[in-house]
Write a protein that holds these residues in place. Sequence first.
Motif, PDB file in Angstrom:
ATOM      1  N   LYS A   2       0.857  -1.183   0.000  1.00 56.08           N
ATOM      2  CA  LYS A   2       0.000   0.000   0.000  1.00 56.08           C
ATOM      3  C   LYS A   2       0.896   1.237   0.000  1.00 56.08           C
ATOM      4  CE  LYS A   2      -4.024  -2.115   1.732  1.00 56.08           C
ATOM      5  NZ  LYS A   2      -5.357  -1.861   2.132  1.00 56.08           N
ATOM      6  N   LYS A   3       0.456   2.247  -0.731  1.00 56.34           N
ATOM      7  CA  LYS A   3       1.248   3.463  -0.857  1.00 56.34           C
ATOM      8  C   LYS A   3       0.499   4.650  -0.269  1.00 56.34           C
ATOM      9  CE  LYS A   3       3.741   1.910  -4.894  1.00 56.34           C
ATOM     10  NZ  LYS A   3       4.257   2.270  -6.207  1.00 56.34           N
ATOM     11  N   LYS A  30       4.293  -4.185   8.329  1.00 55.06           N
ATOM     12  CA  LYS A  30       3.289  -3.778   7.349  1.00 55.06           C
ATOM     13  C   LYS A  30       4.002  -3.326   6.080  1.00 55.06           C
ATOM     14  CE  LYS A  30      -0.211  -2.717  10.705  1.00 55.06           C
ATOM     15  NZ  LYS A  30      -0.999  -1.718  11.385  1.00 55.06           N
ATOM     16  N   TYR A  32       4.067  -1.050   3.612  1.00 56.98           N
ATOM     17  CA  TYR A  32       3.629   0.271   3.185  1.00 56.98           C
ATOM     18  C   TYR A  32       4.814   1.026   2.602  1.00 56.98           C
ATOM     19  CZ  TYR A  32      -0.522  -0.260   6.235  1.00 56.98           C
ATOM     20  OH  TYR A  32      -1.674  -0.686   6.836  1.00 56.98           O
ATOM     21  N   ASN A  50      -2.638   4.754  -2.537  1.00 54.48           N
ATOM     22  CA  ASN A  50      -3.879   4.289  -1.919  1.00 54.48           C
ATOM     23  C   ASN A  50      -4.562   5.360  -1.076  1.00 54.48           C
ATOM     24  OD1 ASN A  50      -1.850   1.737  -1.934  1.00 54.48           O
ATOM     25  ND2 ASN A  50      -3.927   1.158  -2.476  1.00 54.48           N
ATOM     26  N   VAL A  73      -8.969   7.853  -4.837  1.00 54.54           N
ATOM     27  CA  VAL A  73      -8.282   7.623  -3.561  1.00 54.54           C
ATOM     28  C   VAL A  73      -8.791   8.623  -2.530  1.00 54.54           C
ATOM     29  CG1 VAL A  73      -6.165   6.690  -4.569  1.00 54.54           C
ATOM     30  CG2 VAL A  73      -6.316   9.110  -4.156  1.00 54.54           C
ATOM     31  N   GLU A  96      -4.343   4.433   7.581  1.00 44.09           N
ATOM     32  CA  GLU A  96      -4.931   3.081   7.571  1.00 44.09           C
ATOM     33  C   GLU A  96      -6.453   3.151   7.615  1.00 44.09           C
ATOM     34  OE1 GLU A  96      -1.529   0.286   9.599  1.00 44.09           O
ATOM     35  OE2 GLU A  96      -2.806   1.451  10.942  1.00 44.09           O
ATOM     36  N   MET A  99      -7.826   3.897   4.286  1.00 42.50           N
ATOM     37  CA  MET A  99      -7.620   2.855   3.277  1.00 42.50           C
ATOM     38  C   MET A  99      -8.554   1.663   3.470  1.00 42.50           C
ATOM     39  SD  MET A  99      -3.507   2.736   2.536  1.00 42.50           S
ATOM     40  CE  MET A  99      -2.924   2.523   4.220  1.00 42.50           C
ATOM     41  N   GLU A 100      -9.250   1.606   4.604  1.00 39.54           N
ATOM     42  CA  GLU A 100     -10.137   0.458   4.880  1.00 39.54           C
ATOM     43  C   GLU A 100     -11.330   0.422   3.961  1.00 39.54           C
ATOM     44  OE1 GLU A 100     -11.031   0.851   9.033  1.00 39.54           O
ATOM     45  OE2 GLU A 100      -9.193  -0.186   9.588  1.00 39.54           O
TER      46      GLU A 100
END
Length: 100
Positions: A2-3, A30, A32, A50, A73, A96, A99-100
Motif C-alpha cells: 500500500k502506498k 506492514k 507500506y 492508496n 483515492v 490506515e 484505506m479500509e
Amino acid sequence: MKKILLVCSAGMSTSMLVKKMQEVAQKENKDYEVEALALSEAETKIDEVNVILLGPQVRFQKAQVEKVAQGKVPVDVINMQQYGMMDGEGVLRQAESLME
C-alpha cells in the motif's frame, strides 16, 4: 504494498514524518511505502497511491486535490497536532483508517 502519499508545500517538511511512519510500519511488519511530495508533483502520483494526506499548511488545497483524485483515492488533512509532534504512529493510523 500500500502506498501513502503525504503532500506539503515543498515536500520537505513532511520528510521527518515519512521516516517516523515508515519506522512504525516496519516495526509492525506492514508493507507500506510512504512518500512525501510537493503539491505540484503530487498530481502525477494519484493513480499510484492508496491514500493522500495533506500537511496542515496546504489544507486549503484539499478541494483541488480531491478534484484531481476524482474519488479514486481518499484525501484528508493531517491533524495539526499530530503533524506538529511528528506523530508517525498517529498519522499512520489515520492513513490506515482511510484505506479500509
